[in-house]
Structure formats: structure tokens, C-alpha cells
Design a protein around this motif. Structure first.
Motif, PDB file in Angstrom:
ATOM      1  N   GLN A   1       0.764  -1.177   0.017  1.00 46.86           N
ATOM      2  CA  GLN A   1       0.099   0.098   0.180  1.00 46.86           C
ATOM      3  C   GLN A   1       1.001   1.194  -0.016  1.00 46.86           C
TER       4      GLN A   1
ATOM      5  N   GLU B   1     -13.374  -4.086  -5.932  1.00 43.59           N
ATOM      6  CA  GLU B   1     -12.305  -4.737  -6.444  1.00 43.59           C
ATOM      7  C   GLU B   1     -11.117  -3.869  -5.610  1.00 43.59           C
ATOM      8  N   GLY B   2     -11.469  -3.377  -4.324  1.00 39.66           N
ATOM      9  CA  GLY B   2     -10.438  -2.717  -3.463  1.00 39.66           C
ATOM     10  C   GLY B   2     -10.225  -3.473  -2.180  1.00 39.66           C
ATOM     11  N   ALA B   3      -9.071  -3.310  -1.948  1.00 44.15           N
ATOM     12  CA  ALA B   3      -8.532  -3.575  -0.536  1.00 44.15           C
ATOM     13  C   ALA B   3      -8.307  -2.605   0.672  1.00 44.15           C
TER      14      ALA B   3
ATOM     15  N   TYR C   1      -9.290   4.326  -3.297  1.00 47.81           N
ATOM     16  CA  TYR C   1      -9.257   2.871  -2.707  1.00 47.81           C
ATOM     17  C   TYR C   1      -7.978   2.385  -3.642  1.00 47.81           C
ATOM     18  N   THR C   2      -7.288   1.457  -3.322  1.00 45.56           N
ATOM     19  CA  THR C   2      -6.074   0.604  -3.729  1.00 45.56           C
ATOM     20  C   THR C   2      -6.492  -0.991  -3.831  1.00 45.56           C
ATOM     21  N   ARG C   3      -5.816  -1.853  -4.595  1.00 38.59           N
ATOM     22  CA  ARG C   3      -6.254  -3.174  -4.613  1.00 38.59           C
ATOM     23  C   ARG C   3      -5.209  -3.560  -3.643  1.00 38.59           C
TER      24      ARG C   3
END
Length: 445
Positions: A198, A329-331, A443-445
Motif C-alpha cells: 500500500q 475491487e479494493g482492499a 481505494y487501492t487493490r
């Protein structure tokens, strides 16, 4: 005079065996004789030195007895001149001394001068006083020398002891420092393994294509993450210690503690389904957030101004809540914010909801952070208010005032599940000032 000088020179090479009985004004026989010879040489012919001719002859014969021994043992004596009357009389007197020892001759010489010359006694007494004073001075100097040596020895021992203690303390501190550094590296390695992805994504967004700047930012974020982790860890340790104290206090009360009534199952509320939903949400462990700051305040504001919707005015006494639903689709969720001139309260909550109707970021304006709770003091963290259909809420970051007017505040959090993040910007404590807020959330994956 020539005879006396010759005797004085030979005295330096004469060995005297003392029997310990001779003591002349505090001087040994040998020293007293030397002083008598010197006195005779220095004072002969002066008015204070009045001595008969025969006495002088006697004294000179005694010096011959001391320096050469008895006359009858001499084989190579120089001839005396025909007109040298003193020499003839001296040799005659020398012969009359017979086999007198050299020490007896010295004694006789000292006694004769003392008897015939009245000033010789005071002369020897003066030298006795001088000798005693020198001896006292020598003793004082010796004692002072010993005292100084002892002080020096004690001082050196004290300095050596302090140096040894300092070295031991430095070694202990170095050992603790190394252990702390090793522990820090181990903790940071574990934390970095969790957040590297991240932070890498965040750095890539801040400095696209610049690997060096990304590395510097990642290192800065990792250090801040470590500091935040240790702060939380210490707070938890303090809380545990406090709980242990409270538990000890409770146990000491014993049977005096009040009993808690147990409600029969048949009389429990019919709202079990709602409570079960809340308990299921509470089972999920909320991960610790990562929070950091960075100094590029003006650069961040200029970037945010390009999107007018990301610039908000938080009025005096208001609380602005930005609702950010999780993305399928995010983490992780990321946030960044700053203000113009004053600080601002900030906190993050997570609302557990499976509703698919909310998939866009929205902004709500209220008058306090208690809007999420009921008027009777419901639990914001667990969402246990009086509204039966209200989804449960968990606290991710408590609301605190942040110096976001001095540096950019940022953070991230791993999705605990499906729901909505509530980013609260709290200005309820301000009675006069509104705050201009610049924020970004993604958001990010």
C-alpha cells in the motif's frame, strides 16, 4: 692556615666509625670536628678569636694526628725550615700526642676550641638551631609530599573507579541501544511486510516515474508507521496495567461485590436478530490504521484545487462526514487532507452494511460527532443505539484535533469487510472560525 685547609680537604675522605656516644650540640663527632675546623679557618686572626700561641700549636698538632696518625709511624715527612719556629713547635707537640687515636684527637680539638674561644659555643648552638629547623622543614616537606601523594593516589583511584563505572554504564547503554535497535528492526520488518504494497502504491501516485522520491517517501511512511505502532502499543500496555490494577482492587472486595441478575431466556427481548447481526460484526477484528504526515502542504493544496468538489468549507460548530463505501475491487482505503490556517478534528469510523445502493462518495453536514448515536447516549463504536434497523459502527481512528494546517495528514486502512467508511472532519469546538478543507480519498487493490 695552609695546614688547616689541607686538613679540611682530607676530612672529606676520612671514614669515621662512631660508637653512638659522641654528641656535640646535636652533631656527630665527625660533623662537629668539620665545623670546628671551618670555624678556626674562618676566624683566625680576628679580634673575636683570641688564643694563645701554645694553644694554636696544640690545635695544629691535633689536626696532624687526625690526618696522618702518630708521628712515630711517619717515614717520609718533609724537612722543616731552620727559621720555621711554628713548624718545629707543632712537630714537637705532635710527637707528644703519642699513639692517640684520630677520634680522640678530634674530641681534643673540639674541646680545646670550646674552652679557649668563647664564641665557638654560640656558633655551634646557632648551627644546631639551623639544623633542627632544617630537620623540621624536611619532616614537614616529607609529610606534605606523602599527603599529596596520598591525595593523588586517592584521586586517581576515584577517577579510575568513575571511569570504570562510566565504561560499564556506556556498555550497558550500548547493549540496551543495540537490543532496542534490533527489536526496532524486527518490528519494522514485520510492519513493512504488511504495508509495503500500500505504501508502494501511495508513493507511486505521489511521484509517478520517480523511483528515488518514491523510496524516500516510503521510508518516511514506514518510520511514521512504526512510531504510531509503538505509541498504540505503549497505550495498550498502560491500559492493561490499569486493568490489572482494577482487577486486583475488585478481587480484594470479595463477597461484598453486588450480584448481577440473570435474565431467563423466556423473558429476553425479541430483537435477537438485530443483536446477532451486531455481534457478528464485532467478531471481525478491525486492523490498526496506518497514519502519517508529509510536509508538501502547498503542493497538495494546488493539486486538490483542480477538483472543486474536493475543497469543502467546514463551518463553525459543524461536523462534515464524508461517506466512502468500500469498492468490490479494493482492499485499502486511503485519505489525505489539509486546511488553510487552523487545525481541524478528524476521525474515521466503519459502518457495517451489506447494502449495494451506496457506491459513491457523499458528504453530510451535522453539528456534532454524536449524530451517529442516539440522543440517549448510544454506543457509537458498536452502533447499539435505539434505532433497531441501524447498522453497527466500529471506530477506526478516534476524533482528535490535527495540525493539518502545518502539514498534510494522510492514512490508510485495510477493509475489514463490506460497508461504508465515515471520515469525520470535526469543527464543532470552534465558535467563530470556519475551516477550508482540502481532501482526497481513494481505494487501492
Amino acid at each position: 692556615m695552609a695546614e688547616v685547609d689541607s686538613v679540611a680537604e682530607k676530612l672529606n675522605d676520612t671514614v669515621v666509625i662512631e660508637n653512638g656516644k659522641d654528641d656535640y650540640w646535636g652533631f656527630s663527632l665527625f660533623d662537629a670536628y668539620k665545623m670546628a675546623i671551618k670555624f678556626y679557618r674562618d676566624n683566625e686572626g680576628k679580634r673575636t678569636f683570641e688564643m694563645e700561641y701554645d694553644d694554636k700549636v696544640q690545635l695544629m698538632s691535633l689536626t696532624k694526628q687526625v690526618s696522618h696518625g702518630p708521628l712515630n709511624q711517619q717515614n717520609t715527612l718533609p724537612d722543616i725550615g731552620y727559621l720555621d719556629m711554628f713548624g718545629h713547635d707543632r712537630r714537637k707537640a705532635w710527637g707528644l700526642l703519642g699513639d692517640m687515636s684520630s677520634n680522640d684527637a678530634r674530641r681534643k680539638f673540639i674541646e680545646t676550641i670550646d674552652h679557649k674561644v668563647p664564641v665557638f659555643g654560640p656558633f655551634m648552638i646557632a648551627h644546631q638551631k639551623e639544623k633542627e629547623e632544617k630537620e623540621r622543614q624536611r619532616i614537614r616537606e616529607e609529610e606534605e609530599r606523602k599527603r599529596l601523594e596520598e591525595e593523588k593516589r586517592l584521586r586517581e583511584e576515584e577517577e579510575r573507579r568513575k571511569q570504570e563505572e562510566l565504561e560499564e554504564k556506556q556498555k550497558a547503554e550500548e547493549k540496551i541501544k543495540n537490543e532496542q535497535e534490533t527489536q526496532k528492526q524486527q518490528i519494522m520488518a514485520a510492519l513493512n511486510a504488511q504495508t509495503h504494497a500500500q505504501f508502494q502504491q501511495y508513493a507511486a501516485q505521489q511521484y509517478p516515474g520517480n523511483a528515488d522520491q518514491q523510496a524516500v517517501l516510503i521510508k518516511h511512511l514506514q518510520e511514521q508507521h512504526y512510531q504510531q505502532y509503538m505509541k498504540v502499543y505503549l497505550q495498550q500496555q498502560q491500559q492493561q496495567q490499569q486493568q490489572q490494577k482494577e482487577t486486583t482492587t475488585f478481587n480484594s472486595v470479595g463477597t461484598n461485590a453486588p450480584m448481577t441478575a440473570v435474565i431467563p431466556k423466556s423473558e429476553q427481548s425479541d430483537d435477537t436478530e438485530t443483536e446477532d447481526d451486531a455481534s457478528e460484526a464485532s467478531v471481525v477484528r478491525i486492523a490498526e490504521p496506518s497514519m502519517w504526515t508529509r510536509p508538501q502542504l502547498d503542493e497538495f493544496k494546488q493539486q486538490i484545487k483542480r477538483d472543486p468538489e474536493s475543497v469543502l468549507s467546514v463551518g463553525r460548530g459543524e461536523v462534515v462526514t464524508v461517506r466512502v463505501p468500500t469498492h468490490e475491487e479494493g482492499a485499502y482505503v486511503f485519505w489525505e487532507f489539509a486546511t488553510d490556517s487552523y487545525d481541524l478534528g478528524f476521525g474515521v469510523y466503519f459502518e457495517w452494511t451489506n447494502s449495494t445502493g451506496e457506491n459513491q462518495v457523499s458528504v453530510e453536514v451535522g453539528e456534532s460527532t454524536d449524530d451517529e448515536t442516539d440522543e440517549e447516549g448510544g454506543d457509537l463504536e458498536r452502533g447499539s443505539g435505539n434505532e433497531p434497523n441501524r447498522p453497527p459502527i466500529d471506530e477506526v481512528v478516534p476524533v482528535y484535533r490535527r495540525d493539518c494546517h502545518l502539514e498534510v495528514n494522510a492514512g490508510s486502512h485495510r477493509y475489514p469487510g463490506r460497508g461504508v467508511y465515515l471520515l469525520k472532519f470535526d469543527n464543532s469546538y470552534s465558535l467563530w472560525r470556519s475551516k477550508t478543507l482540502y481532501y482526497r480519498v481513494y481505494y487501492t487493490r
